[in-house]
Scaffold this active site. Structure first.
Site, PDB file in Angstrom:
ATOM      1  N   ARG A   1      12.484  -2.028 -39.654  1.00 54.58           N
ATOM      2  CA  ARG A   1      13.923  -2.330 -39.546  1.00 54.58           C
ATOM      3  C   ARG A   1      14.197  -3.826 -39.721  1.00 54.58           C
ATOM      4  O   ARG A   1      15.288  -4.201 -40.179  1.00 54.58           O
ATOM      5  CB  ARG A   1      14.453  -1.839 -38.196  1.00 54.58           C
ATOM      6  CG  ARG A   1      15.975  -1.935 -38.057  1.00 54.58           C
ATOM      7  CD  ARG A   1      16.458  -1.381 -36.727  1.00 54.58           C
ATOM      8  NE  ARG A   1      17.913  -1.241 -36.645  1.00 54.58           N
ATOM      9  CZ  ARG A   1      18.675  -1.812 -35.712  1.00 54.58           C
ATOM     10  NH1 ARG A   1      18.134  -2.526 -34.760  1.00 54.58           N
ATOM     11  NH2 ARG A   1      19.980  -1.640 -35.718  1.00 54.58           N
TER      12      ARG A   1
ATOM     13  N   ILE B   1      24.579  -2.939 -39.336  1.00 51.79           N
ATOM     14  CA  ILE B   1      23.512  -1.941 -39.393  1.00 51.79           C
ATOM     15  C   ILE B   1      23.685  -1.138 -38.109  1.00 51.79           C
ATOM     16  O   ILE B   1      23.823  -1.706 -37.019  1.00 51.79           O
ATOM     17  CB  ILE B   1      22.117  -2.596 -39.493  1.00 51.79           C
ATOM     18  CG1 ILE B   1      20.992  -1.549 -39.537  1.00 51.79           C
ATOM     19  CG2 ILE B   1      21.846  -3.580 -38.358  1.00 51.79           C
ATOM     20  CD1 ILE B   1      19.594  -2.139 -39.854  1.00 51.79           C
ATOM     21  N   SER B   2      23.752   0.182 -38.220  1.00 51.20           N
ATOM     22  CA  SER B   2      24.001   1.015 -37.042  1.00 51.20           C
ATOM     23  C   SER B   2      22.856   0.899 -36.043  1.00 51.20           C
ATOM     24  O   SER B   2      21.716   0.584 -36.393  1.00 51.20           O
ATOM     25  CB  SER B   2      24.153   2.485 -37.447  1.00 51.20           C
ATOM     26  OG  SER B   2      25.242   2.662 -38.317  1.00 51.20           O
ATOM     27  N   GLN B   3      23.190   1.210 -34.787  1.00 51.84           N
ATOM     28  CA  GLN B   3      22.184   1.273 -33.723  1.00 51.84           C
ATOM     29  C   GLN B   3      21.169   2.380 -34.053  1.00 51.84           C
ATOM     30  O   GLN B   3      21.577   3.460 -34.491  1.00 51.84           O
ATOM     31  CB  GLN B   3      22.934   1.596 -32.428  1.00 51.84           C
ATOM     32  CG  GLN B   3      22.087   1.605 -31.198  1.00 51.84           C
ATOM     33  CD  GLN B   3      22.906   1.962 -29.962  1.00 51.84           C
ATOM     34  OE1 GLN B   3      24.136   1.853 -29.962  1.00 51.84           O
ATOM     35  NE2 GLN B   3      22.230   2.389 -28.914  1.00 51.84           N
ATOM     36  N   PRO B   4      19.876   2.164 -33.855  1.00 53.06           N
ATOM     37  CA  PRO B   4      18.885   3.201 -34.166  1.00 53.06           C
ATOM     38  C   PRO B   4      19.184   4.549 -33.490  1.00 53.06           C
ATOM     39  O   PRO B   4      19.041   5.613 -34.120  1.00 53.06           O
ATOM     40  CB  PRO B   4      17.568   2.595 -33.667  1.00 53.06           C
ATOM     41  CG  PRO B   4      17.780   1.118 -33.820  1.00 53.06           C
ATOM     42  CD  PRO B   4      19.219   0.882 -33.481  1.00 53.06           C
TER      43      PRO B   4
END
Ligand code: SAH
Length: 218
Positions: A40, A66-69
């Protein structure tokens, strides 16, 4: 500048991130393995190297995120992707979510409306690892009629309405996962297209996404 080196430290942090995401309720091992495999920190500016494996959203170019995992895993799990399925993603952003889908064997078609992000992904060498992702610059509300129908549609921006053209481009029996709502907080919905073309709706948890906007931005 992007980081390009994947160290033992990064790999260790990734294993911890997988356990965090698992502890929040993600059970699909294919998704957890994808998170373990994808560096990431490559998807962020090197200034974020220390924090890239925190379970948080981070800023990328063009005022996007970037979205949260956990959110990536949650949406992917709801989508119930099977290998070789055709998945249309709206909002390529960093391309991290597209890589998670590609790792689990989907044929990914992803659209981004910000030219800057689309161009940046063209230069991003790590993405060459995934010939099963096709990148498009355009307005996600229009979808990709030429490549339709899709087994699944995944929207990764807050949609104030259900984009009707994307329902049309879904196969009967296909599913759409959509963060629905125009305010600061959205409700995750799963829409299942029935054989007769009608749509069955399921409602899940609350999340917060950047807005799905009309048109392109060059
Ligand atoms: N899937 C991304 C999340 C990025 S945030 C990731 O894994 O990093 C949402 C993205 O949706 C932003 O990049 C934003 O520019 C894009 N977006 C918003 N409205 C859109 C539209 N109508 N068509 C295509 N992309 C859109």
């Amino acid at each position: 500048m992007r980081a390009t080196e994947d160290t033992y430290r990064h790999k260790g942090l990734r294993r911890k991130l997988v356990e965090t995401v698992r502890s929040k309720g993600i059970t699909d091992e294919r998704i957890l393995t994808a998170i373990e495999n994808i560096p990431r920190h490559f998807f962020l500016d090197s200034a974020f190297d220390e924090v890239a494996y925190e379970d948080k959203a981070f800023p990328i170019d063009a005022g996007q995120t970037i979205s949260q995992p956990y959110t990536v895993a949650y949406q992917t799990q709801l989508l119930e992707v099977k290998p070789h399925e055709k998945v249309l993603e709206i909002g390529t952003g960093s391309a991290y979510q597209a890589c998670v889908l590609a790792e689990i064997g989907a044929k990914v078609f992803t659209i981004e409306r910000q030219k800057k992000l689309f161009d940046s992904n063209k230069q991003f060498l790590f993405l060459k690892k995934y010939p099963n992702i096709k990148f498009f610059y355009g307005d996600g509300y229009e979808g990709l009629p030429t490549y339709a129908p899709f087994d699944k549609v995944l929207i990764t921006a807050a949609a104030p309405v259900v984009p009707v053209k994307l329902i049309t481009q879904l196969k009967p029996g296909g599913m759409m996962v959509i963060p629905f709502g125009g305010g600061d907080v959205q409700v995750m919905k799963r829409l299942i297209k029935q054989q007769d073309g009608s749509v069955k709706e399921e409602v899940y948890d609350r999340f917060s996404f950047v807005p799905m906007l009309q048109g392109k931005n060059d």
